[in-house]
Each structure stands twice: as C-alpha cells, then as structure tokens.
Design a protein around this motif. Structure first.
Motif, short mmCIF file in Angstrom:
data_model
loop_
_atom_site.label_atom_id
_atom_site.label_comp_id
_atom_site.label_asym_id
_atom_site.label_seq_id
_atom_site.Cartn_x
_atom_site.Cartn_y
_atom_site.Cartn_z
N UNK A 22 -3.84 10.02 -8.18
CA UNK A 22 -3.25 8.70 -8.00
C UNK A 22 -2.07 8.72 -7.04
N UNK A 23 -1.69 7.53 -6.57
CA UNK A 23 -0.53 7.41 -5.70
C UNK A 23 0.76 7.42 -6.54
N UNK A 24 1.89 7.14 -5.91
CA UNK A 24 3.17 7.22 -6.62
C UNK A 24 3.31 6.15 -7.70
N UNK A 25 2.47 5.12 -7.64
CA UNK A 25 2.48 4.09 -8.68
C UNK A 25 1.36 4.32 -9.71
N UNK A 26 0.81 5.53 -9.66
CA UNK A 26 -0.23 5.95 -10.61
C UNK A 26 -1.52 5.14 -10.46
N UNK A 27 -1.80 4.69 -9.23
CA UNK A 27 -3.03 3.96 -8.95
C UNK A 27 -3.94 4.81 -8.08
N UNK A 28 -5.23 4.74 -8.35
CA UNK A 28 -6.22 5.46 -7.55
C UNK A 28 -6.84 4.47 -6.57
N UNK A 29 -6.68 4.69 -5.26
CA UNK A 29 -7.32 3.77 -4.30
C UNK A 29 -8.84 3.89 -4.41
N UNK A 30 -9.52 2.75 -4.41
CA UNK A 30 -10.96 2.78 -4.66
C UNK A 30 -11.63 1.51 -4.17
N UNK A 31 -12.95 1.65 -3.98
CA UNK A 31 -13.84 0.50 -3.85
C UNK A 31 -14.41 0.24 -5.24
N UNK B 171 -11.25 1.45 -18.87
CA UNK B 171 -11.25 1.82 -20.29
C UNK B 171 -10.73 3.23 -20.51
N UNK B 172 -10.89 4.11 -19.51
CA UNK B 172 -10.41 5.49 -19.67
C UNK B 172 -8.93 5.63 -19.32
N UNK B 173 -8.25 4.52 -19.02
CA UNK B 173 -6.82 4.54 -18.76
C UNK B 173 -6.44 4.59 -17.30
N UNK B 174 -7.38 4.82 -16.42
CA UNK B 174 -7.05 4.88 -15.00
C UNK B 174 -6.68 3.49 -14.46
N UNK C 163 0.84 -1.18 0.00
CA UNK C 163 0.00 0.00 0.00
C UNK C 163 0.87 1.23 0.00
N UNK C 164 0.52 2.22 -0.80
CA UNK C 164 1.32 3.43 -0.88
C UNK C 164 1.29 4.20 0.43
N UNK C 165 2.32 5.02 0.67
CA UNK C 165 2.35 5.83 1.88
C UNK C 165 1.18 6.80 1.93
N UNK C 166 0.76 7.26 0.77
CA UNK C 166 -0.34 8.22 0.75
C UNK C 166 -1.61 7.61 1.34
N UNK C 167 -1.89 6.36 1.02
CA UNK C 167 -3.09 5.71 1.56
C UNK C 167 -2.87 5.36 3.02
N UNK C 168 -1.68 4.83 3.36
CA UNK C 168 -1.42 4.43 4.73
C UNK C 168 -1.46 5.62 5.68
N UNK C 169 -1.13 6.81 5.18
CA UNK C 169 -1.09 7.99 6.03
C UNK C 169 -2.42 8.73 6.10
N UNK C 170 -3.48 8.15 5.57
CA UNK C 170 -4.79 8.81 5.62
C UNK C 170 -5.17 9.07 7.07
N UNK C 171 -5.86 10.19 7.36
CA UNK C 171 -6.23 10.51 8.74
C UNK C 171 -7.00 9.38 9.40
N UNK C 172 -6.68 9.10 10.67
CA UNK C 172 -7.37 8.03 11.37
C UNK C 172 -8.82 8.38 11.64
N UNK C 173 -9.16 9.63 11.50
CA UNK C 173 -10.54 10.05 11.75
C UNK C 173 -11.38 10.04 10.49
N UNK C 174 -10.85 9.49 9.39
CA UNK C 174 -11.61 9.42 8.16
C UNK C 174 -12.90 8.65 8.39
#
Length: 294
Positions: free
Chosen positions: A113-122, A65-68, A27-38
């Motif tokens: 996106x994160x540093x690997x150009x991925x967007x975290x999502x459900x 299909x849109x490249x994401x 998991x990227x640092x950006x996702x791991x560092x999300x606020x705990x109060x989210x």
C-alpha cells in the motif's frame, strides 16, 4: 535587519505554498513516480481476483472484506465546493448504494500500500444499479467519470483506460451532469487569470491557445492564454519526447489550442508540470512554423 526579515518572510511564504500544493495531491508519490515506461494494462477485469466490497471511505477509497483499502486509479473523485456543497455526499450515496456488499474483481497495481495504506488498483463490478450507463465490463472509475462523480485523472497505471475515461468525461461534461453542473469544476480558460489563481494547489483542467514557447535551463515552457504571465505548461527537457508522441512540434505550436490537466502550481508562475502525454489533449492541428524564443 529588515532585509533579513523580508527574506525570511519570503521563504516562509514559499514553504507554505509548497505545503498547500503537496497537501492537495490526491495521488500518492509512490503512484505518481511510477516508471513512465510501465506497460499499459488493458482496461478489463481479466486476470483479477474476486473480492467483496464493504465500505467507501471519505476519500472515495474502497474497503474490502479482507480489510484492504483500494485507491481507484484513473479518477479524481468529486469534492464539495462552495457552489456545490452536497456534491461529494451525493456521490458517496450513489457509490454506497451500488457497491457495498457487492462482489467485484480487483486488479492490484502494487504489492504494497501507499503511505495512506491504500493499494492502487483497477476495480470492476457488476453494472446492476451502477450510477452510469457504462459498458457491462464495468470499471468503477469509468462509471464514476461517466456519471460525473469524478474527473479523469492521468495516473500512470490508467493509461490503458485513458481513451475510455476521456470519452466518458467529455460526454458527462457536454451533458453537464454531476460535478460538471457546478461552475467550480468548469474547464479553466488559460487567459482567465483570476480563475487560475483561485484554483491553484489542486487538480485543474486548463485550455487555451499557445502564444509562446520558451526555454529555461532544464525546462520547456509553453505559454497559453494571451499574456506570458497567465499560464504555462512546464515540460522537463528529458520529457520532450511527449510532444513527439502527441504529433506536436516546438516550432509549430503557435496558435494551437491545448487542454492540459494536472496540479496547478503558482510557486513559479501559474503552471502545470507535464510528465505524461495523457495530460494533454490537442484541440486544434499544428500551425505554421514559429520562432522559438531563446
């Protein structure tokens, strides 16, 4: 001169260990560092956008299909192991058969996106041909966990899905399907020092009885497994509220069995850093009060 060489070698070993540890973070640092109060998002496709799936990456990211490129939140995908070299390939085949060319509903959890150009999502897809028997409102991550194609991963944005993910994982583990048929993915015994050492630098699930609670300058250490050096949960003082959330108490942890998941680090003794309550499962109730070590 020898002392300088030894000190330099020690620093080199510590630096190498740190690089191995961080290189294995799924998991990227950006996702791991999300606020705990989210706020916990409900685990449904409501309010999502319609998308079409065109590919599955080697890292189990989903291409649209849109490249994401989409990082599936809440699942640690299966990887090939020495005892299960075909596990990842089989999982890829099942997901490709189910998802490629299929319409789905996306709930993006970040604008960029994160540093690997991925967007975290459900991501939610029609269950027809899905590799599991999960419910019709089908989370792709939940279907993967249900089918033993991944383990539940306590990402911050997966909190709303966490009870369902844990139930699916427990059922898959009990049935020994998918990755759970591979001994390399066994839940680790906190007292099994060799198994702990062999799993450092990657996500692991460890369980055992609490033997001691101690304090460092800024951390709480919950030792498990029979000997202080075997394994410990590390909890920053600022995160001590997590114990309260789990109905736990420092002075009554002795003998309580816990299951903890996270990245297993051995730079300061085998340990897992806990920053979220979802990382810990309480397997037995609280015991009588214990003496907390200074």
């Amino acid at each position: 001169m020898n002392q300088r060489r030894d000190e330099g070698a020690g620093r080199g070993r510590r630096a190498a260990a740190a690089l191995v540890f961080f290189a294995n973070l799924a998991l990227s640092r950006e996702v791991a560092a999300a606020p705990r109060t989210t706020p916990a998002l409900p685990c449904t496709p409501d309010g999502g956008e319609a998308v079409r799936i065109t590919g599955i990456g080697d890292d189990f990211s989903v291409t649209l299909a849109d490249g994401r490129s989409i990082l599936l939140v809440g699942v640690d995908p299966v990887r090939a192991t020495a005892t299960g070299p075909d596990l990842a390939a089989a999982a890829h085949a099942k997901l490709r058969a189910w998802l490629i060319g299929r319409s789905a509903t996306l709930r993006a959890l970040a604008a960029a996106p994160d540093r690997w150009n991925r967007i975290p999502a459900l991501l939610f897809a029609d269950p027809d041909a899905a590799p599991s028997s999960a419910s019709p409102a089908l989370s792709v991550a939940l279907a993967m966990v249900d089918a033993g194609l991944g383990r539940a991963r306590p990402d911050p944005d997966a909190h709303g899905c966490w009870p369902d993910l844990l139930r699916a994982e427990q059922a898959a583990r009990a049935a020994r399907i998918g990755l759970w048929s591979d001994p390399a993915y066994a839940v680790l015994d906190a007292a099994d020092q060799a198994a702990i050492e062999n799993s450092t630098g990657a996500m692991a699930i460890v369980e055992g009885a609490v033997t001691r609670v101690g304090h460092g300058r800024s951390r709480l250490y919950i030792a498990m497994g029979g000997r202080q050096a075997d394994f410990s949960i590390r909890l920053a003082r600022r995160d001590s509220f997590i114990l309260t959330e789990l109905a736990l108490s420092e002075d009554r942890l002795s003998g309580v069995s816990l299951r903890v998941r996270g990245y297993l680090d051995d730079r300061f003794g085998a340990s897992i850093d806990v920053t979220r309550g979802d990382q810990i499962e309480v397997l037995t109730p609280l015991s009588a009060p214990m003496v907390v070590a200074p």
